[in-house]
Design a protein around this motif. Structure first.
Motif, PDB file in Angstrom:
ATOM      1  N   GLY A  89      -5.717 -20.694 -35.956  1.00 40.58           N
ATOM      2  CA  GLY A  89      -5.225 -20.644 -37.391  1.00 40.58           C
ATOM      3  C   GLY A  89      -5.545 -21.970 -37.842  1.00 40.58           C
ATOM      4  N   ASN A  90      -5.887 -22.225 -39.082  1.00 42.22           N
ATOM      5  CA  ASN A  90      -6.322 -23.385 -39.838  1.00 42.22           C
ATOM      6  C   ASN A  90      -5.236 -23.551 -40.972  1.00 42.22           C
ATOM      7  N   TRP A  91      -4.182 -24.472 -40.502  1.00 41.05           N
ATOM      8  CA  TRP A  91      -3.242 -24.435 -41.525  1.00 41.05           C
ATOM      9  C   TRP A  91      -3.576 -25.346 -42.963  1.00 41.05           C
ATOM     10  N   LYS A  92      -4.709 -26.035 -42.724  1.00 43.13           N
ATOM     11  CA  LYS A  92      -5.176 -26.996 -43.857  1.00 43.13           C
ATOM     12  C   LYS A  92      -3.949 -27.731 -44.441  1.00 43.13           C
ATOM     13  N   MET A  93      -3.790 -28.297 -45.451  1.00 47.60           N
ATOM     14  CA  MET A  93      -2.681 -29.267 -45.871  1.00 47.60           C
ATOM     15  C   MET A  93      -1.668 -28.513 -46.387  1.00 47.60           C
ATOM     16  N   GLY A 123     -16.421 -30.132 -38.843  1.00 44.35           N
ATOM     17  CA  GLY A 123     -17.545 -29.702 -39.720  1.00 44.35           C
ATOM     18  C   GLY A 123     -16.955 -28.621 -40.672  1.00 44.35           C
ATOM     19  N   HIS A 124     -15.546 -28.498 -40.968  1.00 49.90           N
ATOM     20  CA  HIS A 124     -15.263 -27.572 -41.884  1.00 49.90           C
ATOM     21  C   HIS A 124     -15.881 -27.593 -43.189  1.00 49.90           C
ATOM     22  N   SER A 125     -16.192 -26.567 -44.024  1.00 53.07           N
ATOM     23  CA  SER A 125     -16.772 -26.566 -45.138  1.00 53.07           C
ATOM     24  C   SER A 125     -16.190 -27.585 -46.097  1.00 53.07           C
ATOM     25  N   GLU A 126     -14.590 -27.597 -45.997  1.00 51.17           N
ATOM     26  CA  GLU A 126     -14.025 -28.317 -47.202  1.00 51.17           C
ATOM     27  C   GLU A 126     -14.225 -29.854 -46.775  1.00 51.17           C
ATOM     28  N   ARG A 127     -14.415 -30.057 -45.358  1.00 44.90           N
ATOM     29  CA  ARG A 127     -14.665 -31.626 -45.009  1.00 44.90           C
ATOM     30  C   ARG A 127     -16.233 -31.826 -45.373  1.00 44.90           C
ATOM     31  N   TYR A 167     -18.511 -19.368 -37.696  1.00 48.78           N
ATOM     32  CA  TYR A 167     -19.333 -19.116 -38.692  1.00 48.78           C
ATOM     33  C   TYR A 167     -18.325 -18.550 -40.021  1.00 48.78           C
ATOM     34  N   GLU A 168     -18.475 -19.535 -40.921  1.00 48.24           N
ATOM     35  CA  GLU A 168     -17.492 -19.487 -42.205  1.00 48.24           C
ATOM     36  C   GLU A 168     -18.476 -19.618 -43.138  1.00 48.24           C
ATOM     37  N   PRO A 169     -18.943 -18.426 -43.937  1.00 48.24           N
ATOM     38  CA  PRO A 169     -19.730 -18.483 -45.300  1.00 48.24           C
ATOM     39  C   PRO A 169     -18.497 -19.077 -46.268  1.00 48.24           C
ATOM     40  N   TRP A 191     -18.598 -18.904 -49.413  1.00 49.24           N
ATOM     41  CA  TRP A 191     -17.896 -17.886 -50.326  1.00 49.24           C
ATOM     42  C   TRP A 191     -16.940 -16.887 -50.065  1.00 49.24           C
ATOM     43  N   ALA A 192     -16.713 -16.966 -48.662  1.00 49.97           N
ATOM     44  CA  ALA A 192     -15.530 -16.183 -48.387  1.00 49.97           C
ATOM     45  C   ALA A 192     -14.310 -16.838 -47.943  1.00 49.97           C
ATOM     46  N   ILE A 193     -14.615 -17.860 -47.883  1.00 47.72           N
ATOM     47  CA  ILE A 193     -13.210 -18.852 -47.514  1.00 47.72           C
ATOM     48  C   ILE A 193     -12.252 -19.034 -48.690  1.00 47.72           C
ATOM     49  N   GLY A 194     -11.054 -18.405 -48.651  1.00 50.22           N
ATOM     50  CA  GLY A 194     -10.077 -18.616 -49.397  1.00 50.22           C
ATOM     51  C   GLY A 194     -10.211 -17.681 -50.606  1.00 50.22           C
ATOM     52  N   THR A 195     -11.036 -16.809 -50.760  1.00 54.98           N
ATOM     53  CA  THR A 195     -11.638 -16.184 -52.108  1.00 54.98           C
ATOM     54  C   THR A 195     -10.971 -14.787 -51.912  1.00 54.98           C
ATOM     55  N   GLY A 231     -14.893 -16.888 -39.781  1.00 51.65           N
ATOM     56  CA  GLY A 231     -13.961 -17.093 -40.623  1.00 51.65           C
ATOM     57  C   GLY A 231     -14.148 -16.865 -42.143  1.00 51.65           C
ATOM     58  N   GLY A 232     -12.974 -16.658 -42.990  1.00 52.84           N
ATOM     59  CA  GLY A 232     -13.546 -16.241 -44.231  1.00 52.84           C
ATOM     60  C   GLY A 232     -12.760 -15.243 -44.733  1.00 52.84           C
ATOM     61  N   SER A 233     -11.377 -15.449 -45.166  1.00 50.43           N
ATOM     62  CA  SER A 233     -10.428 -14.422 -45.749  1.00 50.43           C
ATOM     63  C   SER A 233     -10.130 -13.337 -44.589  1.00 50.43           C
ATOM     64  N   VAL A 234     -10.256 -13.732 -43.239  1.00 48.14           N
ATOM     65  CA  VAL A 234      -9.612 -12.794 -42.315  1.00 48.14           C
ATOM     66  C   VAL A 234      -8.187 -12.404 -42.607  1.00 48.14           C
ATOM     67  N   LYS A 235      -7.888 -11.126 -42.377  1.00 53.30           N
ATOM     68  CA  LYS A 235      -6.355 -10.660 -42.469  1.00 53.30           C
ATOM     69  C   LYS A 235      -6.258  -9.767 -41.607  1.00 53.30           C
ATOM     70  N   GLY A 260     -11.577 -15.150 -34.662  1.00 55.00           N
ATOM     71  CA  GLY A 260     -11.624 -15.684 -35.958  1.00 55.00           C
ATOM     72  C   GLY A 260     -11.030 -16.898 -36.307  1.00 55.00           C
ATOM     73  N   LEU A 261     -11.264 -17.650 -37.294  1.00 55.34           N
ATOM     74  CA  LEU A 261     -10.752 -18.940 -37.715  1.00 55.34           C
ATOM     75  C   LEU A 261     -10.212 -18.446 -38.912  1.00 55.34           C
ATOM     76  N   ILE A 262      -8.904 -18.467 -39.160  1.00 58.00           N
ATOM     77  CA  ILE A 262      -7.929 -17.969 -40.175  1.00 58.00           C
ATOM     78  C   ILE A 262      -7.343 -19.199 -40.953  1.00 58.00           C
ATOM     79  N   GLY A 263      -7.653 -19.012 -42.240  1.00 58.66           N
ATOM     80  CA  GLY A 263      -6.818 -20.009 -42.959  1.00 58.66           C
ATOM     81  C   GLY A 263      -5.474 -19.433 -43.773  1.00 58.66           C
ATOM     82  N   GLY A 264      -5.768 -18.841 -44.890  1.00 57.81           N
ATOM     83  CA  GLY A 264      -4.700 -18.402 -45.523  1.00 57.81           C
ATOM     84  C   GLY A 264      -3.511 -17.491 -44.594  1.00 57.81           C
ATOM     85  N   ALA A 265      -4.114 -16.371 -43.992  1.00 57.61           N
ATOM     86  CA  ALA A 265      -3.328 -15.569 -43.276  1.00 57.61           C
ATOM     87  C   ALA A 265      -2.682 -16.062 -41.962  1.00 57.61           C
TER      88      ALA A 265
HETATM   89  P1  PGA Z   1      -9.428 -18.451 -45.202  1.00 60.81           P
HETATM   90  O1  PGA Z   1      -9.906 -19.999 -44.586  1.00 60.81           O
HETATM   91  O2  PGA Z   1      -9.124 -17.485 -43.996  1.00 60.81           O
HETATM   92  O3  PGA Z   1      -8.307 -18.766 -46.118  1.00 60.81           O
HETATM   93  O4  PGA Z   1     -10.339 -17.652 -45.950  1.00 60.81           O
HETATM   94  C1  PGA Z   1     -10.669 -19.868 -43.487  1.00 60.81           C
HETATM   95  C2  PGA Z   1     -11.014 -21.119 -43.306  1.00 60.81           C
HETATM   96  O5  PGA Z   1     -11.255 -21.959 -44.201  1.00 60.81           O
HETATM   97  O6  PGA Z   1     -10.850 -21.595 -41.982  1.00 60.81           O
END
Ligand code: PGA
Length: 251
Positions: A8-12, A94-98, A166-168, A170-174, A210-214, A230-235
């Motif tokens: 889980g990637n809680w982000k900020m 190396g997260h894409s947001e960084r 692997y986190e495309p 275009w799939a992150i948080g979208t 990673g990228g919008s996994v639910k 998976g690397l999971i953000g929002g979920a």
């Molecule tokens: P997401 O984020 O699951 O919200 O798309 C994944 C991530 O940025 O690691």
């Protein structure tokens, strides 16, 4: 067989009360899982809290970033050994947001990766292309360049001590998840690229998607041959969703 991992990637996001409620919601649901590992990557200030709540449980914890330097006059930075002091096993590198928002280039990411390894942390090393790059047919070129920057510094053996994600972009948080076939194609490419340096490392390398996994799409993604979790953000901020994803990984 490679073990599955859900990170889980809680982000900020979060706060003392929310973090506690979230972890208390997650722990009973993942307690009995034997065939997959779970980790949560929290913001720096909460690592002590997360350590206190997760110590002795089956859930590991980690951070979302680290300095490439071991110590020194680097105001605002956090070193790998500081993360170790709070029991972190993992750190996202190396997260894409960084890369996109904080200008981390592949050389910097490689140095951070190396700093994590030096301290005994397991990097969760992110690679992935933007939509423009995918549409230009440059996905493999971009991912190869990101991988090569790290293997160039630490070798295939160093990469083998990490987890690749692997986190495309275009799939992150979208909400726009890569299809299992789309993800599998890039995962297979990553494994093949690593195999060019070491077949052994490639065979054992955990590669997360990673990228919008639910909860609703995790199972079909994790069923693909080269997807090891998976690397999971929002979920990862919703206990029931995160538990469902961890359970899907353990199947
Ligand atoms: P997401 O984020 O699951 O919200 O798309 C994944 C991530 O940025 O690691």
């Amino acid at each position: 067989m490679r073990r599955k991992l859900v990170a889980g990637n809680w982000k900020m996001h979060g706060g003392l009360a929310q973090n506690q409620a979230l972890l208390e919601g997650i722990l009973p649901g993942v307690k009995g899982l034997r065939t997959a590992d779970c980790v949560v990557c929290a913001p720096f200030p909460y690592l002590a809290q997360v350590q206190a709540l997760l110590k002795g449980t089956t859930v590991a914890w980690g951070a979302q970033n680290l300095s490439q330097h071991p110590s020194g006059a680097f105001t605002g930075e956090v070193s790998a050994s500081m993360l170790r002091d709070f029991g972190c096993r993992y750190v996202i590198v190396g997260h894409s947001e960084r890369r996109q928002l904080y200008g981390e280039d592949s050389a910097t990411v490689a140095r951070k990766f190396n700093a994590a390894l030096d301290a005994g942390l397991t990097p969760i090393f992110c690679v992935g292309e933007t939509l423009e790059q995918r549409e230009a047919g440059a996905t493999e070129k971009v991912v190869a360049e990101q991988l090569d920057a790290v293997t160039g510094l630490v070798g295939a053996a160093g990469l083998g001590r990490a987890v690749v994600a692997y986190e495309p972009v275009w799939a992150i948080g979208t909400g726009k998840t890569a299809t299992p076939d789309q993800a599998q194609e890039v995962h297979a490419f990553i494994r093949k690229r690593i195999a060019e340096s070491s077949a052994d490392v490639a065979a054992g390398q955990q590669i997360l998607y990673g990228g919008s996994v639910k909860g609703s799409n995790a199972k079909e993604l994790f069923a693909m041959a080269d997807i090891d979790g998976g690397l999971i953000g929002g979920a990862s901020l919703k206990a029931d969703e995160f538990v469902t994803i961890c359970q899907a990984a353990a199947q």
